[in-house]
Design a protein around this motif. Structure first.
Motif, mmCIF file in Angstrom:
data_model
loop_
_atom_site.group_PDB
_atom_site.id
_atom_site.type_symbol
_atom_site.label_atom_id
_atom_site.label_comp_id
_atom_site.label_asym_id
_atom_site.label_seq_id
_atom_site.Cartn_x
_atom_site.Cartn_y
_atom_site.Cartn_z
ATOM 1 N N HIS A 1 -7.836 17.154 -1.080
ATOM 2 C CA HIS A 1 -6.864 17.172 0.019
ATOM 3 C C HIS A 1 -7.106 16.081 1.064
ATOM 4 O O HIS A 1 -6.438 16.084 2.101
ATOM 5 C CB HIS A 1 -6.787 18.541 0.714
ATOM 6 N N SER A 2 -8.043 15.159 0.847
ATOM 7 C CA SER A 2 -8.208 14.032 1.767
ATOM 8 C C SER A 2 -7.047 13.069 1.598
ATOM 9 O O SER A 2 -6.543 12.879 0.493
ATOM 10 C CB SER A 2 -9.512 13.288 1.480
ATOM 11 N N ILE A 3 -6.645 12.432 2.703
ATOM 12 C CA ILE A 3 -5.539 11.472 2.663
ATOM 13 C C ILE A 3 -6.118 10.071 2.662
ATOM 14 O O ILE A 3 -7.006 9.756 3.464
ATOM 15 C CB ILE A 3 -4.595 11.685 3.853
ATOM 16 N N LYS B 1 -17.637 5.949 -8.437
ATOM 17 C CA LYS B 1 -16.892 7.040 -7.812
ATOM 18 C C LYS B 1 -15.394 6.769 -7.909
ATOM 19 O O LYS B 1 -14.925 5.699 -7.525
ATOM 20 C CB LYS B 1 -17.282 7.181 -6.346
ATOM 21 N N VAL B 2 -14.647 7.732 -8.406
ATOM 22 C CA VAL B 2 -13.195 7.622 -8.534
ATOM 23 C C VAL B 2 -12.561 8.930 -8.071
ATOM 24 O O VAL B 2 -13.251 9.942 -7.918
ATOM 25 C CB VAL B 2 -12.756 7.310 -9.982
ATOM 26 N N ALA B 3 -11.252 8.870 -7.836
ATOM 27 C CA ALA B 3 -10.527 10.069 -7.427
ATOM 28 C C ALA B 3 -9.156 10.088 -8.077
ATOM 29 O O ALA B 3 -8.506 9.049 -8.198
ATOM 30 C CB ALA B 3 -10.382 10.111 -5.912
ATOM 31 N N LYS B 4 -8.746 11.264 -8.495
ATOM 32 C CA LYS B 4 -7.380 11.453 -8.998
ATOM 33 C C LYS B 4 -6.516 11.707 -7.773
ATOM 34 O O LYS B 4 -6.865 12.534 -6.918
ATOM 35 C CB LYS B 4 -7.335 12.644 -9.945
ATOM 36 N N ILE B 5 -5.387 10.979 -7.669
ATOM 37 C CA ILE B 5 -4.580 11.039 -6.453
ATOM 38 C C ILE B 5 -3.106 11.273 -6.775
ATOM 39 O O ILE B 5 -2.646 10.939 -7.865
ATOM 40 C CB ILE B 5 -4.723 9.736 -5.631
ATOM 41 N N ARG B 6 -2.395 11.840 -5.797
ATOM 42 C CA ARG B 6 -0.937 11.964 -5.889
ATOM 43 C C ARG B 6 -0.348 11.117 -4.776
ATOM 44 O O ARG B 6 -0.624 11.340 -3.600
ATOM 45 C CB ARG B 6 -0.478 13.406 -5.723
ATOM 46 N N GLN C 1 0.842 -1.199 0.000
ATOM 47 C CA GLN C 1 0.000 0.000 0.000
ATOM 48 C C GLN C 1 0.878 1.249 0.000
ATOM 49 O O GLN C 1 2.033 1.201 0.387
ATOM 50 C CB GLN C 1 -0.889 0.068 1.252
ATOM 51 N N LYS C 2 0.266 2.343 -0.430
ATOM 52 C CA LYS C 2 0.946 3.644 -0.377
ATOM 53 C C LYS C 2 -0.052 4.703 0.075
ATOM 54 O O LYS C 2 -1.250 4.608 -0.185
ATOM 55 C CB LYS C 2 1.477 4.038 -1.761
ATOM 56 N N LYS C 3 0.472 5.732 0.707
ATOM 57 C CA LYS C 3 -0.327 6.863 1.145
ATOM 58 C C LYS C 3 -0.480 7.835 -0.017
ATOM 59 O O LYS C 3 0.457 8.010 -0.795
ATOM 60 C CB LYS C 3 0.392 7.529 2.310
ATOM 61 N N ALA C 4 -1.654 8.466 -0.127
ATOM 62 C CA ALA C 4 -1.890 9.385 -1.237
ATOM 63 C C ALA C 4 -2.810 10.520 -0.802
ATOM 64 O O ALA C 4 -3.533 10.410 0.181
ATOM 65 C CB ALA C 4 -2.510 8.646 -2.412
ATOM 66 N N VAL C 5 -2.780 11.602 -1.583
ATOM 67 C CA VAL C 5 -3.637 12.757 -1.356
ATOM 68 C C VAL C 5 -4.569 12.904 -2.548
ATOM 69 O O VAL C 5 -4.133 12.838 -3.696
ATOM 70 C CB VAL C 5 -2.787 14.041 -1.187
ATOM 71 N N CYS C 6 -5.864 13.100 -2.292
ATOM 72 C CA CYS C 6 -6.844 13.269 -3.369
ATOM 73 C C CYS C 6 -6.688 14.643 -4.002
ATOM 74 O O CYS C 6 -6.620 15.655 -3.309
ATOM 75 C CB CYS C 6 -8.258 13.125 -2.825
#
Length: 106
Positions: A76-78, A50-55, A28-33
Motif C-alpha cells: 500500500h505504499s505510494i 529489491k523489486v515490487a509489484k505495483i498497480r 512518470q506515473k503514480k502507483a501503489v505497491c
C-alpha cells in the motif's frame, strides 16, 4: 525469381511499436505497491535485487525496481514510477523515483 508475396510484403506498412505502453507516453506515473520482494539477477551476477509489484494509476499491473541501499516500502505504499530497464533483471522495465511520496530513506 521474386514471388508475388515477396513483392507485396515490402509495400505493406509496418506497425509502429509503442515505446512505453504502460506509462502511456508520460514521463512518470503514480502507483501503489501490491507486494515487495527480492529477485536474483542473471547469470554472472549474484545478489538480492529489491523489486515490487505495483498497480499504476491507469489500472495496469507491472513490476518495478527499487534503487538504492535501503527503503521503507511495504504493501500500500505510494511510489512514482519512471521508465528505464534494469540490465541484469529480465523483464523489469521500470524503476521508482526516490524521495517522492512514500519512497524515502530510513
Amino acid at each position: 525469381m521474386v514471388t508475388l508475396k515477396q513483392l507485396l510484403s515490402c509495400r505493406l506498412k509496418k506497425k509502429e511499436k509503442k515505446q512505453n505502453p504502460i506509462l502511456q507516453n508520460s514521463p512518470q506515473k503514480k502507483a501503489v505497491c501490491l507486494k515487495v520482494y527480492t529477485m536474483n539477477p542473471k547469470k554472472p551476477n549474484s545478489a538480492e535485487r529489491k523489486v515490487a509489484k505495483i498497480r499504476l494509476s491507469n489500472g495496469k499491473i507491472t513490476i518495478g525496481y527499487i534503487p538504492g541501499e535501503s527503503h521503507l516500502l511495504q504493501q500500500h505504499s505510494i511510489v512514482l514510477v519512471e521508465g528505464g530497464r534494469i540490465k541484469d533483471l529480465p523483464g523489469i522495465k521500470y524503476k521508482f523515483v526516490k524521495g517522492v511520496f512514500d519512497f524515502h530513506k530510513k
